[in-house]
Design a protein around this motif. Sequence first.
Motif, PDB file in Angstrom:
ATOM      1  N   PRO A 136      72.331   0.990  18.655  1.00 30.08           N
ATOM      2  CA  PRO A 136      71.167   1.878  18.590  1.00 30.08           C
ATOM      3  C   PRO A 136      71.272   2.995  19.616  1.00 30.08           C
ATOM      4  CG  PRO A 136      70.495  -0.423  18.554  1.00 30.08           C
ATOM      5  CD  PRO A 136      71.948  -0.416  18.891  1.00 30.08           C
ATOM      6  N   TYR A 177      65.961   5.878   7.222  1.00 27.93           N
ATOM      7  CA  TYR A 177      65.555   7.262   7.461  1.00 27.93           C
ATOM      8  C   TYR A 177      66.512   8.226   6.771  1.00 27.93           C
ATOM      9  CZ  TYR A 177      62.374   5.499  11.027  1.00 27.93           C
ATOM     10  OH  TYR A 177      61.367   4.839  11.678  1.00 27.93           O
ATOM     11  N   ASP A 187      75.633   5.688  11.800  1.00 21.90           N
ATOM     12  CA  ASP A 187      74.363   5.448  12.491  1.00 21.90           C
ATOM     13  C   ASP A 187      73.169   5.576  11.550  1.00 21.90           C
ATOM     14  OD1 ASP A 187      75.567   4.984  14.976  1.00 21.90           O
ATOM     15  OD2 ASP A 187      75.620   7.121  15.445  1.00 21.90           O
ATOM     16  N   TYR A 188      73.310   6.392  10.518  1.00 20.25           N
ATOM     17  CA  TYR A 188      72.222   6.562   9.555  1.00 20.25           C
ATOM     18  C   TYR A 188      72.294   5.560   8.411  1.00 20.25           C
ATOM     19  CZ  TYR A 188      70.610  11.003  11.568  1.00 20.25           C
ATOM     20  OH  TYR A 188      70.083  11.962  12.395  1.00 20.25           O
ATOM     21  N   ILE A 215      67.832   4.214  16.179  1.00 20.55           N
ATOM     22  CA  ILE A 215      68.693   3.692  15.125  1.00 20.55           C
ATOM     23  C   ILE A 215      70.151   3.872  15.513  1.00 20.55           C
ATOM     24  CG2 ILE A 215      66.981   4.191  13.334  1.00 20.55           C
ATOM     25  CD1 ILE A 215      68.754   6.603  12.528  1.00 20.55           C
ATOM     26  N   GLY A 216      71.032   3.254  14.745  1.00 23.37           N
ATOM     27  CA  GLY A 216      72.457   3.452  14.956  1.00 23.37           C
ATOM     28  C   GLY A 216      73.185   2.156  15.251  1.00 23.37           C
ATOM     29  N   HIS A 217      74.488   2.256  15.375  1.00 23.95           N
ATOM     30  CA  HIS A 217      75.365   1.110  15.636  1.00 23.95           C
ATOM     31  C   HIS A 217      76.340   1.467  16.758  1.00 23.95           C
ATOM     32  CE1 HIS A 217      73.894  -0.538  11.829  1.00 23.95           C
ATOM     33  NE2 HIS A 217      74.124   0.648  11.303  1.00 23.95           N
ATOM     34  N   SER A 256      69.537   2.866   7.643  1.00 20.35           N
ATOM     35  CA  SER A 256      68.574   2.973   8.744  1.00 20.35           C
ATOM     36  C   SER A 256      67.140   3.045   8.252  1.00 20.35           C
ATOM     37  CB  SER A 256      68.880   4.214   9.590  1.00 20.35           C
ATOM     38  OG  SER A 256      68.606   5.404   8.848  1.00 20.35           O
ATOM     39  N   PRO A 266      66.585  11.879  12.335  1.00 21.71           N
ATOM     40  CA  PRO A 266      66.042  10.863  11.424  1.00 21.71           C
ATOM     41  C   PRO A 266      64.628  11.243  10.997  1.00 21.71           C
ATOM     42  CG  PRO A 266      66.994   9.853  13.395  1.00 21.71           C
ATOM     43  CD  PRO A 266      66.898  11.322  13.665  1.00 21.71           C
TER      44      PRO A 266
END
Length: 347
Positions: A241, A154, A148-149, A237-239, A152, A183
């Motif tokens: 989000p 962040y 997820d980071y 953010i993320g996969h 990103s 983040p």
Amino acid sequence: MSKFTLALVAGASAAVGAASTAALLGMGSSKKNIPSQTVTTTTTVGTSPTGTAPPLPVPIRRLDDPKAPFVPPVDPAGLFQYGFPGPVNDVRNAASLTSSYDRRTKNPHWVAEHITPASLLMRNGDRRHSAFEEDQAIPEKFRAKLKDYFRSGYDRGHQVPAADAKWSQEAMNDTFALSNMCPQVGEGFNRDYWAHFEDFCRRLTSYYPSVRIVTGPLYLPKRDPVDNKWRVSYEVIGHPPNIAVPTHFYKIIYAEDGKTGGNVSLGAFVLPNDKISNDKPLADFEVPIEAVERASGLDFVSLLPPARRKRLCQEVSCSVIVKEYDQRQKQMTTPPPAKGLPSPSQR
């Protein structure tokens, strides 16, 4: 942002809309069965289900005949036979921190630490032996993940810094779980002013034998320039989000004098999750603790009598000392010494 404005903003409420699309929620056309996981949690309201049938509705008195009991035709608490919806606090008690995790934002509600002159003098932990990791104690669907980071923009921002946990390798490793991360803007904040602020907290142990710190994220509203209304807006953010990017961060500092029933010097600070000039006075970010409590929905000093409270920035100079981040970064990226060989600081 002035202290008055922050207090006003912290007390304001805002409704946050969400676009309920399958792509945003990461739901595909195919569904997979995910095995349930067991985790030790503490519920904040209500009672967790026991697996037994729900209790019968509580009889109430009829208005037309106070002596005759009346059983309501509905039982809302019967929902618990299928599970307790929450909210749930994933409380983590680790060697170097205690925290409460927010499953909705994938960030902690708060993370508490304790530093002393003795703990900061010990050098048994090396961050080069630590690695970021997902918190396996949190159910998979609510867990912040390393991917997820990825790209990103962040940093994985420690809430309890690794530098505060050098007293053991286990303690330092504890700080690298993603449940201790949010983040954060990297250059100009996490790698600069925020790091100087963390150093300020450590320097307080030169004046106080015991320092406790609570750190966490905030999601503060701001005024819309078009219609002049207050709204909460933050990036995710993320996969897919799913990790909220806080608009601000707070620290509550409890500097204890070490005496039984002694005084506690309190300091509350709110910093924007953005680049901050190193010449910005730290005192500009001091706010009333009540403002942070209203903004976060948390309670920090309800059991501390007012007679024992002192204002930290009236006791010590609340200012940061700017240190070159490049030097710290070079030290952090240097390969760890080979096992069996002393580190440079030990030679």
